[in-house]
Scaffold this active site. Structure first.
Site, mmCIF file in Angstrom:
data_model
loop_
_atom_site.group_PDB
_atom_site.id
_atom_site.type_symbol
_atom_site.label_atom_id
_atom_site.label_comp_id
_atom_site.label_asym_id
_atom_site.label_seq_id
_atom_site.Cartn_x
_atom_site.Cartn_y
_atom_site.Cartn_z
ATOM 1 C CG HIS A 3 -1.674 -1.276 1.375
ATOM 2 N ND1 HIS A 3 -1.280 -2.277 2.249
ATOM 3 C CD2 HIS A 3 -2.771 -1.754 0.743
ATOM 4 C CE1 HIS A 3 -2.110 -3.294 2.155
ATOM 5 N NE2 HIS A 3 -3.018 -3.013 1.248
ATOM 6 C CB CYS A 52 1.344 -1.620 -5.832
ATOM 7 S SG CYS A 52 0.780 -1.799 -7.542
ATOM 8 C CB SER A 108 -9.592 -6.576 0.530
ATOM 9 O OG SER A 108 -9.476 -6.396 -0.866
ATOM 10 C CD GLU A 140 -3.591 3.192 -3.007
ATOM 11 O OE1 GLU A 140 -3.678 4.002 -3.954
ATOM 12 O OE2 GLU A 140 -4.125 2.069 -3.024
#
Length: 329
Positions: free
Chosen positions: A78, A100, A226, A130
């Protein structure tokens, strides 16, 4: 009961390239350096994955003061704020960044435009790691908007140089509505050349849009934390199909399948295929006799591993670990 009917599998579903990479980083670090390996925040938002890595020797922490001196530390998929990065370097950990690359792209864009004097509106969910990581790229001048109502209330210091960035795992349709509200209020707002919502999030949502009208029920495999999995369930429900999200096959309820002829099944980008297979096995116990895959986009994206965990193809040996850079005092 399903009474001999079928399960229709969404395509694509499950792991994306960023999740594959993040898990591989932890597994390779454990193989190379031995347990324990410390990971800031859950590497990906999936209970099964996190528990599997814990069993192999990963220790998941939220605060860096939980990490002993000289340890190997991995940042989750994240991403993290500048403050966390700087503290990790200052403490001298061996650092691997599993952020990512599509999240890193957003961080790079924020840093670049901030130097040009831009302020930012970030579309995302408050408290999501994130969002905290992206907003933490700057000490000021980045404002969170969670919905269209927030757009009316947000108060940037100036509007001549205003840019919008997005959490990568949002609902494409929700984000489009919020962006439209932003454009209406701030007509000169700068948007990214390519949308921030990642290809995998988009592909899984597009697959549910095709899947949901063909089935009587949608099951999404994913953990409650999630974001992208939650969006899949919401999307199916918005399309008028009853939808449930389960962390594993044990959470399926028999009554969901009463008078159900066809079940649609998908999985969030952090949910492994082993869980999908367990869910299929359970649905078969409830009477399904056929499993059919939808046609869908084949994803071929693969992200490189950080230096220090790559294998030298000539020798078959792993390349040496990258130490955190030295800092002056």
């Amino acid at each position: 009961m399903l009474g001999g009917k079928e399960v229709l599998l969404a395509e694509p579903r499950g792991f994306c390239a960023g999740v594959d990479r993040a898990i591989e980083i932890v597994e390779r670090a454990l193989t190379k350096f031995g347990a324990p390996i410390y990971v800031r925040h859950e590497i990906v938002h999936n209970t099964f994955v996190v528990n599997d890595l814990k069993a192999k020797g990963a220790i998941f922490i939220e605060e860096l003061d939980e990490v002993p001196e000289g340890a190997t530390l991995i940042f989750s998929a994240h991403g993290v704020s500048k403050a966390v990065q700087q503290e990790a370097v200052r403490r001298g950990f061996s650092i691997f960044d599993a952020t990512c690359p599509l999240v890193t792209k957003v961080h790079v864009e924020v840093a670049k435009l901030a130097k040009e004097g831009y302020e930012f509106l970030m579309i995302g969910h408050k408290g999501h790691p994130e969002v905290e990581g992206t907003m933490g790229q700057l000490s000021e001048g980045i404002h969170l908007v969670e919905d269209e109502a927030d757009v009316a209330k947000v108060a940037p210091r100036q509007t001549e140089k205003l840019a919008v960035v997005t959490q990568t795992t949002l609902s494409v349709d929700d984000a489009a509505g919020i962006k439209a509200a932003i454009r209406a209020r701030f007509p000169s707002v700068r948007e990214p050349k390519q949308q921030d919502i990642c290809y995998a999030t988009q592909n899984r949502q597009d697959a549910v849009k095709i899947l949901a009208p063909q089935v009587d029920l949608v099951i999404v495999v994913g953990s409650p934390t999630s974001s992208n999995s939650n969006r899949l369930r919401e999307l199916a429900a918005r399309l008028g199909t009853p939808a449930y999200m389960v962390d594993n096959a044990g959470e399926l309820k028999e009554e969901w399948f009463t008078d159900t002829a066809r079940v649609g099944l998908t999985a969030g980008a952090s949910a492994p295929e082993v869980l999908v297979n367990d869910v299929i096995a359970r649905i078969k116990q409830l009477g399904a006799v056929a499993v059919r895959k939808m046609d869908g986009i084949e994803e071929t994206v693969k992200f490189p591993l950080p230096k220090g965990l790559k294998i030298d193809e000539a020798t078959g040996l792993e390349i040496e670990v990258r130490k955190a850079p030295e800092t002056g005092h």
